[in-house]
Design an enzyme around this catalytic site. Structure first.
Site, PDB file in Angstrom:
ATOM      1  N   SER A   1     -46.239   8.201 -11.414  1.00 20.79           N
ATOM      2  CA  SER A   1     -46.322   9.661 -11.487  1.00 20.79           C
ATOM      3  C   SER A   1     -46.196  10.099 -12.951  1.00 20.79           C
ATOM      4  O   SER A   1     -46.912   9.589 -13.810  1.00 20.79           O
ATOM      5  CB  SER A   1     -45.220  10.257 -10.604  1.00 20.79           C
ATOM      6  OG  SER A   1     -45.458  11.595 -10.331  1.00 20.79           O
TER       7      SER A   1
ATOM      8  N   ARG B   1     -38.197  22.319  -4.629  1.00 20.00           N
ATOM      9  CA  ARG B   1     -38.040  20.964  -4.117  1.00 20.00           C
ATOM     10  C   ARG B   1     -38.767  20.784  -2.780  1.00 20.00           C
ATOM     11  O   ARG B   1     -39.347  19.726  -2.518  1.00 20.00           O
ATOM     12  CB  ARG B   1     -36.559  20.652  -3.954  1.00 20.00           C
ATOM     13  CG  ARG B   1     -36.273  19.215  -3.574  1.00 20.00           C
ATOM     14  CD  ARG B   1     -36.859  18.243  -4.564  1.00 20.00           C
ATOM     15  NE  ARG B   1     -36.356  16.892  -4.379  1.00 20.00           N
ATOM     16  CZ  ARG B   1     -36.785  15.849  -5.063  1.00 20.00           C
ATOM     17  NH1 ARG B   1     -37.718  15.999  -5.984  1.00 20.00           N
ATOM     18  NH2 ARG B   1     -36.299  14.655  -4.860  1.00 20.00           N
TER      19      ARG B   1
ATOM     20  N   ASP C   1     -52.256   9.177  -1.164  1.00 16.57           N
ATOM     21  CA  ASP C   1     -51.660  10.045  -2.183  1.00 16.57           C
ATOM     22  C   ASP C   1     -52.649  11.149  -2.540  1.00 16.57           C
ATOM     23  O   ASP C   1     -53.652  10.902  -3.194  1.00 16.57           O
ATOM     24  CB  ASP C   1     -51.308   9.208  -3.419  1.00 16.57           C
ATOM     25  CG  ASP C   1     -50.574   9.996  -4.498  1.00 16.57           C
ATOM     26  OD1 ASP C   1     -50.479  11.234  -4.388  1.00 16.57           O
ATOM     27  OD2 ASP C   1     -50.086   9.362  -5.446  1.00 16.57           O
TER      28      ASP C   1
ATOM     29  N   HIS D   1     -47.816  10.203  -2.076  1.00 18.84           N
ATOM     30  CA  HIS D   1     -47.379   9.935  -3.441  1.00 18.84           C
ATOM     31  C   HIS D   1     -46.081   9.119  -3.471  1.00 18.84           C
ATOM     32  O   HIS D   1     -45.866   8.310  -4.375  1.00 18.84           O
ATOM     33  CB  HIS D   1     -47.201  11.265  -4.170  1.00 18.84           C
ATOM     34  CG  HIS D   1     -46.922  11.138  -5.630  1.00 18.84           C
ATOM     35  ND1 HIS D   1     -47.752  10.456  -6.480  1.00 18.84           N
ATOM     36  CD2 HIS D   1     -45.902  11.601  -6.397  1.00 18.84           C
ATOM     37  CE1 HIS D   1     -47.253  10.511  -7.715  1.00 18.84           C
ATOM     38  NE2 HIS D   1     -46.136  11.189  -7.677  1.00 18.84           N
ATOM     39  N   ASP D   2     -45.231   9.340  -2.496  1.00 18.63           N
ATOM     40  CA  ASP D   2     -43.953   8.632  -2.454  1.00 18.63           C
ATOM     41  C   ASP D   2     -44.092   7.117  -2.325  1.00 18.63           C
ATOM     42  O   ASP D   2     -43.103   6.394  -2.507  1.00 18.63           O
ATOM     43  CB  ASP D   2     -43.105   9.152  -1.294  1.00 18.63           C
ATOM     44  CG  ASP D   2     -42.054  10.141  -1.780  1.00 18.63           C
ATOM     45  OD1 ASP D   2     -41.986  10.376  -2.994  1.00 18.63           O
ATOM     46  OD2 ASP D   2     -41.314  10.667  -0.940  1.00 18.63           O
TER      47      ASP D   2
END
Lengths: 421, 421
Positions: A187, A257, A355, A388-389
């Site tokens: 990232s 968040r 992602d 993405h994680d």
């Protein structure tokens, strides 16, 4: 130099090892001797850098891997922190792990850094620093502005990924490390790795760029703008000067968040994990204020745990830096190929099929540009469902790719890198 | 009945026509004679309904199409409002049009409703109502609670899509309309159309469900939760009782709207329109607070214009209703097929290839369930790039599909619908 030797001596002290782990670690701090000149034109001084190291520095100092963290990370990338856990969290997605890392004392990339892991501490000396603008030990908006004796707040200069990288370089200079076997990150961390390859081509042998991009796409810029608007729109932000007032923009940070979480995960992963399950069996309570669906409760929990551990201004500055990052604009007059012309490092790009925040297409553009320039580049798309994680979760699939790229320990990494550069 | 006749007489007055338009229109208001019993167990009284009508009611009263609006819409679906423009906006995406509609005086679905259009006012008598919980004339959280003499605020009962539909039914009863040639809507409007088909199968000949779903997916529930958290986390929300205080939760609403905008559009559409263009030529200003990219400025503009025209509590209640909507849970003990068993209306489903908030897969599930039950159903996926907003934008592709489905004017719609039901 005495300072440098003292640091290296400290580094050499063996950590308490648990199997497959770098063991118990401690974050250390180093004050840079000179100001950092920033892209915005301002100079920053003093600058302190928080860092951790894992493994042992070779006598030739040629086995150093710099690991760069993402938006909400810190220097504690691997092992168990000596600090006591501050909170309890649930296991699960990478974002939870990220939030939980500080609390559990486990580094945010512990699955990737250690003996026999992707960044193998049996071979490499891995350094992880908290980025410039951070809130976990490196100078950032919550640090004291020497001009006022008060925390900078929003008077902290806007920093860029280049500024972060120049700070890392200055930090490594103090340590007497003038060459990196690799720079790696996911990232925003991947952006730093790319920036290293472009900014200091002679100092980097290889870069490992995971779930990253050469320039965030429009939707990603939008998500970041929304997150920052949520924070800055919270009256408790107080125009960036909330330190010491007893009020922090927790509501805005929580929303920021939540947006982050949803963009870090794929829609199918969310469906699989939460579906449309209600909090209380199959009973709708017809409530406006309280979470009704499990996903709503999950987001609130994640927001609540994040605001306890992270500084809102650091979120703003870091988010801003990653939207500015644009190799073509900064280094190529709009051309990605021109920006990458000077790269000499071997490049490994890893992306994840699900992602959508840092989609594989962005990595593919980098690969194609490098390949067209005749640069050594590998690109792997890992088929994995978590979005993405994945860069924090899919260790099993990443480890063999990275180990092979870094030479697998069968050859001397230094000679291998000389061969291919 | 005298009231009913007076209303119908009013309806018959010819509007000022401009070519292809229903002309100048006026929103009217009707107070329901009896309380509405809600899913949450509470009763609501009094209930006023804001509505507009276009075209002429046939003597047999068999040419009525009810049009249902989406989250941020109102009764003004077509034609030019007699009210003066309240704001100026830019043309472009559907969301902008939605925001701009009230200002320009142009109905939010003006491209679809009118002589020769999808909902052809040369044949049909089109009725559009503001939904229950609304803020544009129909009773909602900003209305006066008779128990206190003050606006309900967050004491307004939580309403569901079923409640909205029951309110529409009670409204049509007053008008003496006991049968609908069609119910049509996009997004939340499509949910209302589906609910009509399930709740009142004997009263609906056809439903047109555009860019909608039988149950929002997890990620959609998450986006809505984030939007509501942004509003409720704004201290100016004041626990829902902000009316008359001189403060409204504009910051939170702005963030909610920004999230909405990004989810209404596709990532490629955003890239195509805004790319990574900066606000001021190619000059980065290194600013934390101000928009730097065009997309950032666009989102701020949209947020700013939305908070001027829309009530935050209505946003909360409507968002809550659309996350609750779940045909299988409400009507089928968890089975979509069972929920749809009683449907007798012909169903037209339209989805858009780039819509990731209400993806074609949801419409496909409805189609398959209806088809397995032997119900007449058509499903069209329109290949269009703008995401969810397509339902407001892609008129050229929707119009022929809907006209054909509604009988194209070549056959009497009533007899056609009888044939197929």
């Amino acid at each position: 130099m005495a300072h440098c030797l003292a640091i290296l001596a400290h580094m050499a002290s063996p950590p308490t090892l648990v199997p497959g782990s770098v063991g118990s670690v401690e974050t250390r701090y180093l004050d840079l001797p000179a100001p950092i000149r920033l892209d915005c034109g301002r100079e920053l001084h003093p600058v302190r850098v928080a860092y951790e190291t894992y493994g042992e520095l070779s006598p030739e100092r040629d086995n150093v891997i710099l690991v760069c963290h993402a938006l909400s990370g810190d220097a504690h990338a691997a092992g168990h922190s000596a600090e006591p856990p501050a909170e309890s969290t649930r296991d699960g997605f990478g974002a939870e792990r990220r939030d939980g890392a500080a609390g559990k004392g486990l580094g945010w990339w512990d699955g990737m850094i250690g003996p026999g892991k992707a960044f193998d501490t049996d071979r490499f000396f891995v350094i992880s620093t908290n980025l410039l603008g951070g809130c976990r030990g490196t100078t950032g908006p919550s640090s004291i502005d020497p001009a006022t004796g008060q925390p900078y707040g929003s008077d902290f200069p806007v920093v860029t990924v280049s500024d972060m990288v120049r700070t890392q370089r200055a930090f490594l200079d103090v340590l007497g490390i003038d060459r990196l076997a690799a720079v790696a990150g996911g990232s925003l961390g991947g952006m730093q790795a790319l920036e290293w390859a472009v900014l200091f081509p002679d100092l980097v042998d290889a870069v490992v760029v995971i779930a990253s991009t050469h320039a965030l796409h429009t939707q990603g810029v939008a998500w970041n703008a929304i997150a920052r608007n949520a924070i800055m729109g919270d009256p408790a932000w107080q125009n960036g000067h909330y330190y010491g007032t007893g009020r922090t923009p927790d509501a805005g940070m929580g929303v920021a968040r939540m947006v982050g979480h949803v963009t870090y995960l794929s829609a199918p992963a969310l469906t699989e994990r939460f579906g449309r399950r209600l909090q209380f069996a199959d009973d709708i309570r017809y409530t406006l204020r309280e979470p009704e669906f499990e996903i709503e409760s999950y987001l609130r929990h994640q927001a609540g745990s994040f605001v306890k551990r992270f500084d809102a201004n650091t979120y703003l500055y870091t988010s801003r830096a990653l939207t500015y990052f644009d190799l073509a604009r900064q280094h190529g007059d709009g051309s990605l190929a021109r920006a990458l012309e000077g790269v000499s490092a071997r490049t490994l790009l890893i992306a994840f099929s699900s992602d959508w925040l840092y989609p594989p297409s962005a990595s593919e553009q980098i690969e194609q540009a490098l390949r067209a320039l005749g640069k050594p580049v590998e690109f792997e798309v890992i088929d994995a469902p978590y979005g993405h994680d994945c860069f924090l979760l899919e260790e099993a699939q990443q480890i063999p790719i990275i180990r092979r790229f870094l030479g697998d320990g069968e050859t001397n990494p230094h000679s291998r890198e000389e061969r291919s550069s």
